[in-house]
Write an enzyme that holds these catalytic residues in place. Structure first.
Site, PDB file in Angstrom:
ATOM      1  N   HIS A 123       0.808  -1.223   0.000  1.00  0.00           N
ATOM      2  CA  HIS A 123       0.000   0.000   0.000  1.00  0.00           C
ATOM      3  C   HIS A 123       0.840   1.272   0.000  1.00  0.00           C
ATOM      4  CE1 HIS A 123      -3.588  -2.435   1.776  1.00  0.00           C
ATOM      5  NE2 HIS A 123      -3.415  -2.615   0.490  1.00  0.00           N
ATOM      6  N   CYS A 189       2.881  21.165  -5.698  1.00  0.00           N
ATOM      7  CA  CYS A 189       4.158  20.658  -6.190  1.00  0.00           C
ATOM      8  C   CYS A 189       5.066  21.843  -6.518  1.00  0.00           C
ATOM      9  CB  CYS A 189       3.934  19.798  -7.439  1.00  0.00           C
ATOM     10  SG  CYS A 189       5.455  19.255  -8.245  1.00  0.00           S
ATOM     11  N   GLY A 229      -1.712 -10.326  11.764  1.00  0.00           N
ATOM     12  CA  GLY A 229      -2.170  -8.990  12.132  1.00  0.00           C
ATOM     13  C   GLY A 229      -3.040  -8.301  11.106  1.00  0.00           C
ATOM     14  N   SER A 231      -7.170  -8.426   9.313  1.00  0.00           N
ATOM     15  CA  SER A 231      -8.501  -9.026   9.219  1.00  0.00           C
ATOM     16  C   SER A 231      -8.837  -9.448   7.798  1.00  0.00           C
ATOM     17  CB  SER A 231      -9.558  -8.033   9.715  1.00  0.00           C
ATOM     18  OG  SER A 231      -9.572  -6.890   8.866  1.00  0.00           O
TER      19      SER A 231
END
EC number: 2.3.1.286
Length: 286
Positions: A123, A189, A229, A231
């Site tokens: 992620h 930016c 760790g 779900s």
């Protein structure tokens, strides 16, 4: 979980028996980092959370302002956290040749800090920021300097009354729970003036395909899958459990509370992640 699904609950010794003699790929979630002081999203004791979606972030300037204000506080907490014994246990398993690699849904980089080398940050990572227009990537520390210049008294106001960053509730994606953000000035930016976004996969955003393919290959490269760790509520992690099951690999899940992968587990250990991973090092490296 489907009604009537069989969950093969067991002990850490049962998990070790399944994993012993096999190379292992690990899949981890926020529950690995709770003992480092980073709360998770879905454990039984977690407060309700509504993470910002990708569509909200890119589509609404007010949402972006709110996010960056909270992140400007929260990222400092994540930046100061240290790996716990569970992170170090996984690094030890890799060093001893048991663990072939690690796929993490976390963005906190604590696996790398603990010494894990073959890590796929599924992620993304909290310490980098990307421009959605020109694609330039900068460090979150560099952006912090710019945000301090644009908002010179913001942190003082948030931390007034004796509060510290550690006193403020922070989510796993470094989003801090603070309310007054309408006066915060986000930074564009510095190269093209475009919208900056943490290099994190938001809810509603797809994980880059190349990263997913590398993760599938890491699962294929091992003889078993250890899940710790998480779900497995979102498909981004669950798909690797389903893939392992489809290819006949044994699966060990360590998590307090139900997971969507439980019916696919060879063994489900309903116990604390840190103590279970630490025990697995002793049992698998004798």
């Amino acid at each position: 979980m489907p009604e009537g699904a069989v969950v093969h609950r067991g002990t850490v010794e049962d998990a070790a028996q399944v994993l012993r003699g096999r190379t292992v790929t690990a899949l981890t979630g926020a529950g690995v980092s709770t003992d480092s002081g980073i709360p998770d999203y879905r454990s039984p004791d977690s407060p309700p959370r509504n993470p910002m979606t990708y569509q909200q972030f890119v589509g609404d300037e007010a949402f972006r302002r709110h996010y960056w204000a909270r992140n400007h506080v929260g990222w400092q907490h994540v930046d100061r956290t240290q790996p716990n014994a569970g992170h170090r246990a996984l690094a030890t398993l890799e060093e001893r040749g048991v663990l072939r690699g690690l796929i993490t849904q976390n963005v906190d980089l604590l696996h790398e800090d603990a010494g894990s080398r073959r890590v796929i940050d599924l992620h993304g990572r909290y310490d980098r920021v990307i421009c959605l227009q020109c694609g330039r990537v900068i460090s979150r520390a560099h952006l912090a300097q710019r945000l301090d210049e644009l908002n010179p008294h913001f942190l003082e106001e948030v931390l007034s009354g004796g509060l510290t960053v550690a006193d403020i509730e922070v989510a796993p994606d470094a989003d801090a729970v603070i309310e007054q953000t309408s006066h915060f000035n986000p930074a564009p930016c510095e190269f093209c003036g475009g919208v900056l976004k943490p290099e994190i996969v938001y809810f509603g955003e797809s994980v880059p395909r190349e990263r997913v393919e590398r993760a599938y290959a890491m699962v294929d490269d091992a003889g078993a899958l250890l899940v710790a760790g998480t779900s497995l509520t979102v498909m981004s992690g669950l798909r690797f459990v389903r893939h392992a099951a489809k290819t006949g690999k044994p699966i060990v899940i360590v998590n307090r509370g139900e997971t969507r992968g439980d019916p696919l587990a060879t063994v489900k250990v309903e116990a604390g992640v840190t103590e279970t991973l630490t025990a697995l090092v002793d049992l698998l490296t004798r």
